[in-house]
Design a protein around this motif. Structure first.
Motif, mmCIF file in Angstrom:
data_model
loop_
_atom_site.group_PDB
_atom_site.id
_atom_site.type_symbol
_atom_site.label_atom_id
_atom_site.label_comp_id
_atom_site.label_asym_id
_atom_site.label_seq_id
_atom_site.Cartn_x
_atom_site.Cartn_y
_atom_site.Cartn_z
ATOM 1 N N HIS A 221 0.824 -1.221 0.000
ATOM 2 C CA HIS A 221 0.000 0.000 0.000
ATOM 3 C C HIS A 221 0.855 1.268 0.000
ATOM 4 O O HIS A 221 0.329 2.361 0.217
ATOM 5 C CB HIS A 221 -0.960 -0.006 1.184
ATOM 6 N N ASN A 222 2.164 1.127 -0.222
ATOM 7 C CA ASN A 222 3.086 2.259 -0.316
ATOM 8 C C ASN A 222 3.116 3.105 0.961
ATOM 9 O O ASN A 222 3.239 4.326 0.914
ATOM 10 C CB ASN A 222 2.765 3.131 -1.547
ATOM 11 N N GLU A 223 3.020 2.418 2.096
ATOM 12 C CA GLU A 223 3.027 3.097 3.391
ATOM 13 C C GLU A 223 4.407 3.000 4.035
ATOM 14 O O GLU A 223 5.101 1.990 3.897
ATOM 15 C CB GLU A 223 1.995 2.460 4.328
ATOM 16 N N ILE A 224 4.774 4.029 4.763
ATOM 17 C CA ILE A 224 6.052 4.075 5.477
ATOM 18 C C ILE A 224 5.957 3.133 6.676
ATOM 19 O O ILE A 224 5.100 3.310 7.541
ATOM 20 C CB ILE A 224 6.365 5.514 5.931
ATOM 21 N N SER A 225 6.846 2.140 6.708
ATOM 22 C CA SER A 225 6.742 1.136 7.769
ATOM 23 C C SER A 225 7.908 1.122 8.739
ATOM 24 O O SER A 225 7.884 0.355 9.693
ATOM 25 C CB SER A 225 6.536 -0.261 7.173
ATOM 26 N N GLY A 226 8.935 1.904 8.526
ATOM 27 C CA GLY A 226 10.039 2.034 9.482
ATOM 28 C C GLY A 226 10.061 1.046 10.622
ATOM 29 O O GLY A 226 10.329 -0.129 10.436
ATOM 30 N N VAL A 227 9.782 1.512 11.831
ATOM 31 C CA VAL A 227 9.831 0.656 13.014
ATOM 32 C C VAL A 227 8.495 -0.010 13.327
ATOM 33 O O VAL A 227 8.373 -0.699 14.342
ATOM 34 C CB VAL A 227 10.352 1.423 14.256
ATOM 35 N N THR A 228 7.506 0.173 12.461
ATOM 36 C CA THR A 228 6.249 -0.550 12.627
ATOM 37 C C THR A 228 6.548 -2.016 12.330
ATOM 38 O O THR A 228 6.980 -2.358 11.230
ATOM 39 C CB THR A 228 5.163 -0.016 11.667
ATOM 40 N N ASP A 229 6.370 -2.874 13.312
ATOM 41 C CA ASP A 229 6.819 -4.263 13.218
ATOM 42 C C ASP A 229 5.738 -5.149 12.609
ATOM 43 O O ASP A 229 4.939 -5.755 13.314
ATOM 44 C CB ASP A 229 7.231 -4.776 14.600
ATOM 45 N N VAL A 230 5.727 -5.215 11.290
ATOM 46 C CA VAL A 230 4.741 -6.015 10.557
ATOM 47 C C VAL A 230 5.418 -7.222 9.922
ATOM 48 O O VAL A 230 6.611 -7.203 9.626
ATOM 49 C CB VAL A 230 4.026 -5.170 9.475
ATOM 50 N N ASP A 231 4.634 -8.265 9.693
ATOM 51 C CA ASP A 231 5.146 -9.491 9.095
ATOM 52 C C ASP A 231 4.923 -9.478 7.583
ATOM 53 O O ASP A 231 4.266 -8.566 7.041
ATOM 54 C CB ASP A 231 4.455 -10.706 9.723
ATOM 55 N N LEU A 232 5.434 -10.485 6.930
ATOM 56 C CA LEU A 232 5.259 -10.635 5.488
ATOM 57 C C LEU A 232 3.798 -10.951 5.157
ATOM 58 O O LEU A 232 3.110 -11.602 5.942
ATOM 59 C CB LEU A 232 6.129 -11.791 4.973
ATOM 60 N N ASN A 233 3.377 -10.513 3.980
ATOM 61 C CA ASN A 233 2.092 -10.974 3.482
ATOM 62 C C ASN A 233 2.349 -12.237 2.661
ATOM 63 O O ASN A 233 3.481 -12.727 2.581
ATOM 64 C CB ASN A 233 1.355 -9.874 2.695
ATOM 65 N N GLU A 234 1.318 -12.780 2.044
ATOM 66 C CA GLU A 234 1.459 -14.024 1.282
ATOM 67 C C GLU A 234 2.471 -13.871 0.143
ATOM 68 O O GLU A 234 3.295 -14.758 -0.098
ATOM 69 C CB GLU A 234 0.092 -14.437 0.728
ATOM 70 N N THR A 235 2.418 -12.738 -0.542
ATOM 71 C CA THR A 235 3.388 -12.474 -1.611
ATOM 72 C C THR A 235 4.801 -12.447 -1.045
ATOM 73 O O THR A 235 5.734 -12.988 -1.648
ATOM 74 C CB THR A 235 3.074 -11.137 -2.317
#
Length: 186
Positions: free
Chosen positions: A16-30
């Protein structure tokens, strides 16, 4: 010694072209599929990595874990390889004007976050230590777009514009050659 530097696989925030820096998110299926493809590409190399060092953030660790398991090599995490803290810009669109303006000014901290120089200090310290301790081991470093931009400057001179526009694709890797310097010659 060879250093393979790879960016983590895709996340929902990347998509989604969002800035994710230190936001701790995991991989999506892709991203999981990209990490699996990365592992296969690395395994097919004439000199595949023999150790993985990665950021301890979910997206990098998940990517690195897939590669380490596929290659049957050890994995070590280091928090100094975490993505840059973009402060109040976390979660915003990557084309947000204030974000891009600050990105041009390496010594300016993102409001509530880090400057590019802050990030470079910790990434360079990590690289100095890791490369010195593993001088005879080809390594895979799995990290984030901003960290890989800085890592590239460790091995390759870049102008400010080249640095600003450099972009590591998700689950893509670059190869760098490192030779320990003889301190007696300096």
């Amino acid at each position: 010694m060879l250093i393979y530097a790879a960016r983590h696989g895709q996340t929902e925030m990347n998509e989604h072209n969002e800035i994710s820096g230190v936001t701790d998110v995991d991989l999506n299926e892709t991203g999981v599929c990209q990490a699996e493809a990365l592992a296969k590409k690395l395994a097919a190399l004439p000199r595949p990595p023999r150790m993985v060092i990665c950021s301890d953030m979910k997206r990098a660790l998940h990517t690195a874990s897939i590669a380490a398991e596929f290659l049957s090599i050890p994995l070590v995490t280091d928090p100094r390889l975490r993505e840059q803290d973009y402060g109040r810009f976390e979660g915003m669109d990557r084309l947000t004007p204030g974000f891009l303006q600050t990105k041009h000014n390496f010594a300016v901290r993102y409001p509530g976050g880090e400057s590019m120089l802050d990030t470079a200090q910790r990434v360079y310290a990590c690289l100095d230590e890791v490369l010195s301790a593993n001088a005879d081991t080809d390594l895979l470093v799995v990290a984030h777009g901003g960290v890989l931009r800085i890592l590239r400057t460790y091995f390759v001179d870049m102008t400010n514009d080249e640095f600003f526009y450099y972009n590591a694709e998700n689950a893509a890797f670059e190869t760098y050659y490192y030779e320990e310097k003889d301190e007696d010659l300096i």
